[in-house]
Design a protein around this motif. Structure first.
Motif, PDB file in Angstrom:
ATOM      1  N   ALA A   3       0.814  -1.210   0.000  1.00 35.93           N
ATOM      2  CA  ALA A   3       0.000   0.000   0.000  1.00 35.93           C
ATOM      3  C   ALA A   3       0.848   1.261   0.000  1.00 35.93           C
ATOM      4  CB  ALA A   3      -0.928   0.010   1.210  1.00 35.93           C
ATOM      5  N   ALA A   4       2.111   1.149   0.371  1.00 35.61           N
ATOM      6  CA  ALA A   4       2.998   2.312   0.381  1.00 35.61           C
ATOM      7  C   ALA A   4       3.164   2.919  -1.003  1.00 35.61           C
ATOM      8  CB  ALA A   4       4.360   1.924   0.950  1.00 35.61           C
ATOM      9  N   ARG A   5       2.900   2.138  -2.029  1.00 37.45           N
ATOM     10  CA  ARG A   5       3.051   2.660  -3.395  1.00 37.45           C
ATOM     11  C   ARG A   5       2.072   3.787  -3.691  1.00 37.45           C
ATOM     12  NH1 ARG A   5       2.611  -2.758  -6.838  1.00 37.45           N
ATOM     13  NH2 ARG A   5       0.655  -2.751  -5.642  1.00 37.45           N
ATOM     14  N   THR A   6       0.978   3.882  -2.908  1.00 42.79           N
ATOM     15  CA  THR A   6      -0.002   4.941  -3.154  1.00 42.79           C
ATOM     16  C   THR A   6       0.455   6.290  -2.618  1.00 42.79           C
ATOM     17  OG1 THR A   6      -1.232   4.544  -1.101  1.00 42.79           O
ATOM     18  CG2 THR A   6      -1.853   3.226  -3.037  1.00 42.79           C
ATOM     19  N   ARG A   7       1.468   6.293  -1.741  1.00 44.13           N
ATOM     20  CA  ARG A   7       1.997   7.552  -1.197  1.00 44.13           C
ATOM     21  C   ARG A   7       3.525   7.498  -1.210  1.00 44.13           C
ATOM     22  NH1 ARG A   7      -2.247  10.538   1.689  1.00 44.13           N
ATOM     23  NH2 ARG A   7      -0.603  11.860   2.489  1.00 44.13           N
ATOM     24  N   PRO A   8       4.119   7.476  -2.396  1.00 41.31           N
ATOM     25  CA  PRO A   8       5.563   7.297  -2.500  1.00 41.31           C
ATOM     26  C   PRO A   8       6.378   8.433  -1.898  1.00 41.31           C
ATOM     27  CG  PRO A   8       4.615   7.854  -4.636  1.00 41.31           C
ATOM     28  CD  PRO A   8       3.467   7.565  -3.721  1.00 41.31           C
ATOM     29  N   THR A   9       5.910   9.657  -2.030  1.00 43.26           N
ATOM     30  CA  THR A   9       6.685  10.788  -1.509  1.00 43.26           C
ATOM     31  C   THR A   9       6.778  10.723   0.007  1.00 43.26           C
ATOM     32  OG1 THR A   9       6.001  12.195  -3.354  1.00 43.26           O
ATOM     33  CG2 THR A   9       6.844  13.299  -1.383  1.00 43.26           C
ATOM     34  N   GLN A  10       5.651  10.476   0.662  1.00 42.03           N
ATOM     35  CA  GLN A  10       5.651  10.414   2.124  1.00 42.03           C
ATOM     36  C   GLN A  10       6.487   9.240   2.633  1.00 42.03           C
ATOM     37  OE1 GLN A  10       3.059  10.841   0.145  1.00 42.03           O
ATOM     38  NE2 GLN A  10       1.571  12.310   1.000  1.00 42.03           N
ATOM     39  N   ASN A  11       6.364   8.077   1.982  1.00 46.73           N
ATOM     40  CA  ASN A  11       7.137   6.918   2.426  1.00 46.73           C
ATOM     41  C   ASN A  11       8.634   7.113   2.188  1.00 46.73           C
ATOM     42  OD1 ASN A  11       5.531   4.386   3.430  1.00 46.73           O
ATOM     43  ND2 ASN A  11       4.227   5.377   1.894  1.00 46.73           N
ATOM     44  N   ALA A  12       8.978   7.784   1.110  1.00 49.34           N
ATOM     45  CA  ALA A  12      10.390   8.080   0.858  1.00 49.34           C
ATOM     46  C   ALA A  12      10.953   8.970   1.960  1.00 49.34           C
ATOM     47  CB  ALA A  12      10.554   8.748  -0.499  1.00 49.34           C
ATOM     48  N   GLU A  13      10.179   9.960   2.387  1.00 46.07           N
ATOM     49  CA  GLU A  13      10.635  10.847   3.459  1.00 46.07           C
ATOM     50  C   GLU A  13      10.742  10.101   4.787  1.00 46.07           C
ATOM     51  OE1 GLU A  13       7.713  13.908   3.346  1.00 46.07           O
ATOM     52  OE2 GLU A  13       8.612  14.942   1.615  1.00 46.07           O
ATOM     53  N   LEU A  14       9.789   9.226   5.054  1.00 44.02           N
ATOM     54  CA  LEU A  14       9.788   8.500   6.320  1.00 44.02           C
ATOM     55  C   LEU A  14      10.967   7.533   6.438  1.00 44.02           C
ATOM     56  CD1 LEU A  14       5.965   7.786   6.500  1.00 44.02           C
ATOM     57  CD2 LEU A  14       7.266   9.110   8.182  1.00 44.02           C
ATOM     58  N   CYS A  15      11.439   7.021   5.313  1.00 47.63           N
ATOM     59  CA  CYS A  15      12.517   6.029   5.336  1.00 47.63           C
ATOM     60  C   CYS A  15      13.887   6.619   5.039  1.00 47.63           C
ATOM     61  CB  CYS A  15      12.218   4.918   4.326  1.00 47.63           C
ATOM     62  SG  CYS A  15      10.741   3.959   4.712  1.00 47.63           S
TER      63      CYS A  15
END
Length: 285
Positions: A175-187
């Motif tokens: 499901a992270a693929r639906t919010r790539p920008t936010q997940n990239a920042e979180l990781c």
């Protein structure tokens, strides 16, 4: 035809850590179960089921329950066939197809997860993803072994040495693929890598493919016991969103409430859990 293993006594297991013969027998049983899942994918009409329920899950768990309790007759916690708790010091904990929803949608990477608790401590884990982009992948360990087994070969990663750095990977749900920008920042500065099964995410961290795995869904013991055992092999662990180390009050229940779950090196997981993961929950990542 697979040879029928000789049942091993809890006394023998306690004296020797966990007998390697038991681990080998569990691996053989799990690989056999993996053939059923692989065959389900190519059946005419596709896999049976909808939502979070696939018929093959129950069929695989029945097979595993029968085989595992022949190897070691003890308590049992299963996602599909229920719980049998008598107070035995050993307990099998099984998810026959972790990542069912993604499996039914045609995504690769669901996994069979078989763990063994001794007095609520994970002492054996086998996680097998029969279908991935890189082929079948089986990661296993039992207490007393100095290294993991991956597809029959010894591997010796040091989970505790991992950190958030460029080139490192943090495993998250599809499901992270639906919010790539936010997940990239979180990781960051590591990169996020979406995949279906939380059990397989933990197993791949244990094998050194990534530095941490994250679940923002509620997890049950059958989701994590096997992966937890594998992480223990490399000095890793599991923590909830409050930074509390996860253990098992009973074979079916955690000793701490779990909303989010982080697996890997303690320092890496604590850095991740301090970040605002709530921002991705709008889309259930």
């Amino acid at each position: 035809m697979r040879e029928q293993p000789v049942p091993l006594s809890p006394g023998a297991l306690a004296r020797q850590g966990v007998d390697r013969a038991l681990l080998d027998a569990v691996i053989a049983l799990v690989l056999e179960a993996g053939h059923l899942i692989a065959a389900e994918v190519v059946r005419p009409g596709g896999p049976r089921g909808a939502g979070d329920k696939a018929e093959i899950d129950g069929e695989v768990e029945v097979m595993l329950r029968q085989g595992l309790t022949k190897l070691l007759l003890c308590d049992f916690v299963g996602e599909e066939t229920g719980v049998r708790l008598t107070g035995h010091r050993y307990c099998w904990v099984v998810d026959p197809n972790d990542g069912t929803r993604d499996f039914l949608q045609g995504h690769l990477g669901s996994a069979i997860s078989v763990g063994l608790l001794r007095e609520c401590v994970p002492v054996l884990g086998v996680v097998y993803a029969p279908l991935t982009a890189h082929g079948a992948d089986c990661i296993a360990w039992a207490e007393g072994m100095p290294h993991l087994l991956r597809n029959g070969a010894l591997v010796a990663p040091n989970v505790a040495a991992g950190g958030l750095a460029e080139g490192a990977q943090v495993f998250v749900s599809l499901a992270a693929r639906t919010r790539p920008t936010q997940n990239a920042e979180l990781c960051a500065p590591a990169t996020f890598y979406p995949m279906p099964s939380i059990a397989y995410r933990f197993a791949r961290v244990a094998a050194g493919d990534g530095v941490a795995a994250v679940s923002l869904y509620a997890v049950s013991t059958h989701d994590v016991v096997a992966g937890h055992a594998l992480l223990r092999a490399g000095a890793g662990g599991l923590w909830n969103e409050q930074g509390q180390a996860l253990g098992y009050a009973t074979p079916a229940a955690f000793n701490q409430p779990v909303r989010f779950c982080f697996g890997g090196a303690e320092s890496t997981c604590r850095e991740l859990l301090a970040r605002p993961w709530q921002v991705v929950l709008v889309d259930g990542a």
